[in-house]
Design an enzyme around this catalytic site. Structure first.
Site, PDB file in Angstrom:
ATOM      1  N   GLU A  37      33.455   0.519 -17.777  1.00 47.97           N
ATOM      2  CA  GLU A  37      32.197   0.737 -18.481  1.00 47.97           C
ATOM      3  C   GLU A  37      31.915   2.233 -18.363  1.00 47.97           C
ATOM      4  O   GLU A  37      31.988   2.779 -17.257  1.00 47.97           O
ATOM      5  CB  GLU A  37      31.066  -0.054 -17.807  1.00 47.97           C
ATOM      6  CG  GLU A  37      29.754   0.116 -18.557  1.00 47.97           C
ATOM      7  CD  GLU A  37      28.561  -0.520 -17.849  1.00 47.97           C
ATOM      8  OE1 GLU A  37      28.691  -0.847 -16.643  1.00 47.97           O
ATOM      9  OE2 GLU A  37      27.508  -0.666 -18.488  1.00 47.97           O
ATOM     10  N   ARG A 263      39.466  -6.074  -4.695  1.00 49.74           N
ATOM     11  CA  ARG A 263      39.228  -4.653  -4.936  1.00 49.74           C
ATOM     12  C   ARG A 263      39.582  -3.880  -3.670  1.00 49.74           C
ATOM     13  O   ARG A 263      39.661  -4.437  -2.583  1.00 49.74           O
ATOM     14  CB  ARG A 263      37.780  -4.429  -5.316  1.00 49.74           C
ATOM     15  CG  ARG A 263      36.847  -4.739  -4.144  1.00 49.74           C
ATOM     16  CD  ARG A 263      35.377  -4.773  -4.531  1.00 49.74           C
ATOM     17  NE  ARG A 263      35.012  -3.688  -5.381  1.00 49.74           N
ATOM     18  CZ  ARG A 263      33.971  -3.742  -6.225  1.00 49.74           C
ATOM     19  NH1 ARG A 263      33.257  -4.846  -6.301  1.00 49.74           N
ATOM     20  NH2 ARG A 263      33.657  -2.711  -6.968  1.00 49.74           N
ATOM     21  N   LYS A 273      29.501   2.710  -6.736  1.00 56.14           N
ATOM     22  CA  LYS A 273      28.979   3.743  -7.628  1.00 56.14           C
ATOM     23  C   LYS A 273      27.595   4.179  -7.173  1.00 56.14           C
ATOM     24  O   LYS A 273      27.256   5.352  -7.214  1.00 56.14           O
ATOM     25  CB  LYS A 273      28.860   3.178  -9.055  1.00 56.14           C
ATOM     26  CG  LYS A 273      30.113   3.343  -9.883  1.00 56.14           C
ATOM     27  CD  LYS A 273      29.862   2.833 -11.300  1.00 56.14           C
ATOM     28  CE  LYS A 273      31.184   2.612 -12.015  1.00 56.14           C
ATOM     29  NZ  LYS A 273      31.028   1.890 -13.287  1.00 56.14           N
TER      30      LYS A 273
END
Length: 777
Positions: A37, A263, A273
């Site tokens: 994204e 992950r 983030k």
RNA sequence: UGGGGCGUCGGCAAGCGGCAAGCCAACGGUUUUUGGUACCGUCAUUCGCAGGUUCGAAUCCUGCCGCCCCAACCA
């Protein structure tokens, strides 16, 4: 000419792809995608995904798309798409013509939504945000249907059209899939498909005021692009059900499958983030590209080469277990890639003046030092000026050296790299008592090696004080001082910031050759580490170097012996005997609602003599219990039926569901009958069962294929054992030398040679004898 | 009415009924004008725990324990 790439380590995604290729599942195609994204910068966690997705495509001759998942204009920006493209390319991957944007599919997605509405599988919901949340229920309780759930297709179509036309305000109305408000998977409780957002989109501008949600959009993007393997991270596991539902209920152009892997987590760093953003916004780092940041941009500025990141991603593996990778692994990957290809130079980080008293005042003697490490076939040298005053590293001198000191100290002689031996005669101190200068003599005869063969107490790097250049060296260390900075939700991760994560050495002195370096050049400062010339921060007269990583250092200041930690015996948890009745099991519940099963539960225990556990399992699930009843009806012993049903047949079922098997209970009865009549051994029965699963053929036929029944003849088995032993000379030798565990190997060979027909007990006895004999010989 | 995942060495991670791979770390040693590199060697009688099946279980069955994810109109 590169050496043949070593085959990459296997992982479960590769296994799946190979199986699909074998089966021809997606027309033999492999298409993956990396779908960021555009709302932030990429970090090393993304690198893992990028390497996986692009790597898979590369390896299987497929393609990997770079697709921007830009379905939420309020968070996204073009700025990010450029940085992401840049980062992916820098990592060394090429998406070729396959650059896509989810927003390019908005019209198609709208069409799919209309299709869903027409099928009665989607509806426009006018509930408030709060009501939607409220009515979704909780993880423990079912949701309740929206009052708008049963709007007619026509009304839904009309409303949806009006949504698109902008007749509703943000948050006023949404489009939802009509799935199941009571589903145990919260995501299946009528997931939202579209929401209203009167926002300018960075690509579609103001063309739309409704935007698709992730669950709706992502699977369709994959289907539109003919993605075969949609690989994402673990937190999307629950979303897979929605993914499949949508793909199955819309006229999807292809049938992509989603797979999830764990992950990346790295110790001593944070990856989210949000937290990285905090560091930037609070000026705790210099920006997204601060060399201490785990961002791609940060690592690039740090000087880490992309091949090191790729190598790192390769060696950490891909699996489904949550894990925390040691940064030492990253450092290893960096050194491994840098060491063999990086020029060597000298730079003194913390200079200590050394005057060579017997060297002529104004003389400049040029030494020649090879630039390249031994493994490189290039003996290019650079000139290194040697003068009366030089600098050595402060840390290389100790007034009172510890044990095993291999550096400089009063009275000791060391070698200056690529130059002479020098001896420390006198130590000069300032008023504060600090050592400020060393007075030494050099041995003109001992350049590199001494003619008399004497060995120096080590080799030091050095720089001419008069001919060297002043440079700035920025020494980076891990950003956090604890392994899991965000491990405790109660404690702000920022309290764990490492105060020494950046040390700037303004007065480092380097050999003049460094002036020749181009911006971005990587070098090894010998005995210090790998550094990169930071082109952005350097100016003509001021060279700035970032330390990429230190060299491995096996020198311990204090040879602290690892505390002889008594290999902590795994604490066996105290056995808490939970009373079976403490909680009502799923199976108890089934029986409560099904008296026939409850009766069987009793009958199995009382009449059939099965244990409670077995009876429980075989009466707690109707299809399974019915299967068992069918077996029982054959008149075979209940214990045999139970054992084989539970322990063997169930293994081939799908979560206890046997309906997918290629044969029925009658065939299984036939197998058990053979077994009961002792015509076949347990082992043979298993072999046959496996064949039944694969081929669907009847047990009798399969037995015939095997060519006869149990081999229970001493001499026959002895013959087989002998041939096994003859064919395994190595193993025999090892067994003789005490490797008892090889017994299983031999036994396995015997069973394999006879296709399981050898009577196991007899075989074992005879094997034992044969092996015992082997040892006494 | 909960559901979905995951537990193999200090850290990663293979393994899919027959000898517990490999890498990082650690520890020894050899070579070395970098306490680097390279090279050699050591490092899991045991796979979360407990039962069961089997000649044989990390692998199959059962129960238990422990972590992670899910109740944004985020992705």
């Amino acid at each position: 000419m590169k050496p043949p790439e070593k085959s990459k380590p296997s992982n479960f995604v590769r296994d799946i792809i190979e199986e699909d290729l074998r089966l021809g599942t997606h027309d033999g195609r492999v298409a993956t995608r990396f779908p960021p994204e555009p709302n932030g910068y990429l970090h090393i966690g993304h690198a893992k995904s990028i390497c996986l997705n692009f790597g898979l495509a590369q390896e299987y001759g497929g393609q990997c798309h770079l697709r921007f998942d830009d379905t939420n204009p309020v968070k996204e920006d073009v700025e990010y798409v450029e940085s992401i493209k840049n980062d992916v390319a820098w990592l060394g991957f090429d998406w070729g013509e396959h650059l896509y944007f989810a927003s390019d599919y908005f019209e198609k997605m709208y069409g799919f939504a209309v299709e869903l509405i027409k099928k009665g599988l989607a509806y426009v919901d006018s509930q408030s945000v709060e009501d939607i949340q409220e009515n979704r229920g909780t993880v423990k309780t079912p949701g309740v249907p929206s009052p708008y759930r049963d709007r007619s297709v026509e009304e839904n179509l009309d409303l949806f059209e009006k949504m698109r036309a902008g007749e509703f305000k943000d948050g006023e109305i949404v489009l939802r899939a009509k799935i199941d408000m009571g589903n145990a998977n919260m995501l299946m409780r009528d997931p939202l498909l579209y929401r209203v957002r009167h926002v300018h989109h960075h690509r579609t501008g103001d063309a739309w005021c409704i935007y698709p949600m992730y669950d709706f959009a992502h699977c369709l993007e994959d289907a539109i692009e003919q993605i075969t393997h949609s690989v994402c991270t673990l937190e999307f596991e629950n979303n897979r059900e929605v993914y499949d539902w949508l793909i199955g209920n819309v006229s999807a152009p292809s049938q992509p499958k989603q797979y999830e892997f764990a992950r990346l987590n790295l110790n001593y760093t944070v990856m989210s983030k949000r937290k990285l953003l905090q560091l930037v916004e609070e000026n705790l780092v210099s920006g997204w590209d601060d060399p201490r940041m785990p961002t791609i941009a940060g690592m690039r500025k740090r000087g880490i080469p992309p091949e090191a990141i790729r190598f790192f991603c390769e060696i950490i593996g891909v699996a489904k277990a949550n894990s925390l990778v040691d940064v030492a692994m990253l450092e290893y990957a960096i050194r491994d890639k840098l060491d063999p290809v990086t020029p060597r130079v000298m730079c003194v980080l913390r200079p200590l003046k050394v005057t060579i008293t017997n060297f002529p005042e104004d003389k400049v003697e040029i030494m020649n030092g090879p630039l390249w490490p031994e493994n490189i076939d290039n003996d290019e040298k650079r000139p290194i000026p040697f003068t009366k005053t030089i600098f050595i590293e402060q840390g290389d001198f100790a007034e009172t050296p510890p044990k095993k000191w291999k550096r400089f100290a009063p009275g000791l002689e060391v070698r200056l790299r690529h130059a002479y031996f020098i001896k420390c005669n006198e130590v000069v101190k300032n008023d504060a008592g600090e050592v400020v200068e060393l007075l030494c003599t050099y041995d003109p005869q001992a350049r590199g090696t001494a003619p008399d063969g004497r060995k120096p107490n080590g080799t030091l790097h050095w720089v001419s004080a008069t001919e060297g250049v002043n440079v700035q060296a920025r020494l980076y260390d891990r950003l956090f001082s604890v392994a899991q900075p965000d491990g405790d939700a109660e404690v702000d991760f920022k309290t764990h910031l490492n105060p020494d994560s950046l040390t700037v050495r303004e007065c480092a002195m380097a050999e003049p050759y460094l002036k020749e370096l181009k911006s971005g050049a990587r070098v090894q400062f010998e005995r210090q580490g790998f550094f990169v010339l930071d082109g952005d921060d350097s100016s003509d007269g001021n060279l700035v170097f970032n330390r990429i990583t230190t060299l491995r250092d096996s020198w311990k200041k204090e040879p602290v012996k690892a505390a002889p930690k008594p290999k902590a015996k795994k604490q066996k948890p105290a056995l808490v005997s939970v009373p079976q009745e403490a909680k009502v099991s799923q199976r108890d519940q089934v029986r409560e609602g099904n008296p026939a099963l409850a009766a069987r539960f009793d009958r199995y225990q009382n009449d059939l003599g099965l244990s409670k556990n077995v009876a429980d399992q075989l009466s707690g699930d109707e299809p399974l219990s019915n299967y068992f009843e069918t077996l029982l009806a054959s008149g075979l012993p209940a214990a045999l039926c139970a054992k084989w049903l539970r322990n063997e047949l169930l293994a081939y079922g799908d979560e206890g569901d046997l309906s997918g098997l290629s044969f029925g209970a009658d065939a299984f009865v036939e197998l058990l009958t053979l077994l009961n009549k002792k015509e076949i051994s347990n082992r043979m029965a298993k072999e046959i069962l496996e064949a039944m699963v694969k081929t669907g053929k009847a047990p009798g036929a399969l037995l015939k294929d095997m060519g006869g029944g149990v081999i229970a003849d001493d001499s026959a088995i002895e013959g087989i054992i002998q041939s096994v032993l003859d064919g395994a000379v190595d193993e025999c030798e090892r067994y003789k030398n005490g490797e008892d565990k090889l017994f299983g190997f031999f036994m396995g060979q015997v069973m394999a040679q006879t296709k399981g027909k050898a009577d196991p007990k007899l075989s074992r006895d005879l094997l034992q004898k044969a092996l015992a004999k082997l040892r006494t010989e």
